[in-house]
Design a protein around this motif. Sequence first.
Motif, mmCIF file in Angstrom:
data_model
loop_
_atom_site.group_PDB
_atom_site.id
_atom_site.type_symbol
_atom_site.label_atom_id
_atom_site.label_comp_id
_atom_site.label_asym_id
_atom_site.label_seq_id
_atom_site.Cartn_x
_atom_site.Cartn_y
_atom_site.Cartn_z
ATOM 1 N N ASN A 242 22.432 -0.765 -19.684
ATOM 2 C CA ASN A 242 22.892 -1.995 -19.021
ATOM 3 C C ASN A 242 23.613 -2.915 -19.993
ATOM 4 O OD1 ASN A 242 21.804 -1.214 -16.567
ATOM 5 N ND2 ASN A 242 19.830 -2.213 -16.964
ATOM 6 N N ASP B 122 27.441 -4.161 -19.884
ATOM 7 C CA ASP B 122 27.783 -5.592 -19.920
ATOM 8 C C ASP B 122 28.788 -5.888 -21.017
ATOM 9 O OD1 ASP B 122 26.051 -6.012 -17.836
ATOM 10 O OD2 ASP B 122 24.392 -6.729 -19.088
ATOM 11 N N ASN C 166 16.802 -0.952 -21.466
ATOM 12 C CA ASN C 166 17.955 -1.718 -20.989
ATOM 13 C C ASN C 166 19.219 -1.440 -21.789
ATOM 14 O OD1 ASN C 166 17.151 -2.892 -23.362
ATOM 15 N ND2 ASN C 166 17.473 -5.008 -22.655
#
Length: 643
Positions: free
Chosen positions: A624, A628, A621
């Motif tokens: 991601n 973000d 992750n």
Amino acid sequence: MRSAQHHQHHQEAWRETRRQLLNKWHGVRVCDEPSPWYMSIPTPFSQLNNVLPEEQEEMVFTELKLFLVGHQTENLRIHEFDDHLLPISIVPNISFDPYIRSQLERFHEILVTIATIKICCYAITHDAVTYSPIGAAVAATIEKKVNGFVTNICTRLSALSDSTQQMNNLYREMHKIHESLSFYSGIVRSIYLEQLIGGQVLTLIDSKRRDVFSGTVQDLDDVFQAGWKVFARSIGRLVCKFEADYLDYEFVIWSTKQMPDNLYKKLAATQTRHTKSPRYVIIDSLCPKFFIKYLDILVRCAEFGDASKAENSRKFQQKGKESVESVMEDVRNVDWSNLDVNTTVRMLGQFSRKESACLLREITSATNVDQAIRDIHELLIKGSCVHDVMLMALKADILQKPVDEIGNLRMKKLTNDVLGAAAEKHHPFWKYFSFIIDRQNVFEMMGQRMTRHGSHSVEPRETVTPLLFECISVRMDCPIDIEPIISSSAVFTLIPIFRIWLQLHFASYTVAIYRDSVRGIMPSRQKTAQDLIMMNKKHLMHSLDAEISSLKQKWVGYVNVAITLYYERVHKAVSLDEYTECQEILSREVTKMMGITELSQLENIKDILNIIWGYDAGDSNLQNLIADFEEVQSRARMDVVVA
């Protein structure tokens, strides 16, 4: 519907309690004598034979005067009563001349109105069940006014030598005041049928008084003042002697000194307003509506006297004795029963300000209030203990556990370890705080508060069991001797700051661990995919660390400025109200400075923390999380530009 049912239950509760309390005075209050007005005549009408119409007119004129002053007569009687024993029809002797009967029909409404007034007034002043001195004073004043009208008319007409037009003259004079009579009849009828008590009577009179525009309607000021005099006398007794109503139970504040425990508990369970003193019970239904905004001042005046007598105040009683007496001197020399509403409110306001200043002097001279305020600031605004909270929770291996696995004993141990004996020397007021679990997410809580003030709320998270570090909160059990000087609403506003401080501190600790895990790992000469991932991890961790550190540094600056402004204001405070207001201003200012009352900044903080909590040192992750974080930074820059 539910609110209406609750209000009705509240009404029934205090009325039933009052009825039981007044039972002990039953023998004193009940009048065994029947009402002297319009007593029934058991014999039927007698036949009028050989009586000339002129003689009948003279007879009827005399009997009309008797009826108007409260008596049924041989030829003029009440024919029918309603379910409440109030007259609804008057009947004359059927053997009267038709002309005389037609003349009497014009008097029908006038006679019914007069009879209703007199019967209701007597019932109000002699009813043991719902007896109210205020209602009785109002009823007696109205009856006296009506009697004055009638007596004046009858006396004036009886003195006239010409008797041929007596009935016409009487009707003409009574018709002039019939509108006023109907007005008074409506008032006493409402008091009687609705069983109005105390301030409810004053509310009725005040509303009627405000509706008076016609010159034909009599002025109600004297009627209102008659009831207000009784209410104001109770205010004076409460303010000067700190005695609430324990005899008539019609004043807005009742005394509990002669109230059985079972009745007190029953009454307290239905209260909508509460006092800090167990000596008083507030029945806000008995407060006049025009006075309800001053009820808090009245309650505080009562609590001032109670505080000066309380056990916990004895240690500074002698010190404050002179100041208390100086405050009381002005109000004890006042005849409260002769004050109108505006003057009464002004006197209460002056006394409230003086007693507030007196209490401030007494509390600050008896206790170290400044130390208590400093400890609150250190704990809630500066977050001075969050490092110790984190270390103790990590040591006990509970900080990152689901709250369902944390019991009360563990929270109590955490409280003792951080706020107990270890902090006694430097922060003695911390012992009145304890750590608790608040399952509501602090960002959602702040979002809901903003929703109440018109902003949009923070999106709630998926329903998952939160971890302990997200749920640790504090609760204050303020000692009673300084409770008046510590603003509980300010403390409530500041608690979320403590919770966010703790999460920011744990976020810094978590980022530091992640940074240590990638420290010293050198990339190979050939830039492999793994080397790129490692560089991204380092960059993300350094960026998050810088973001958290910058935020905390800004917050420290805001806190110092807000506290400096607070002390500038509080040094000028001369009363309890001003002192607590300074605390509330500080709580609002510091949350505004920190930005946690603004949706965009609150979401940025929440999203940064979620990125840190979402990082698990894996690679799946990472991209991601980087995306973000860049989005958060972009939003933050946009907020600065817009601002």
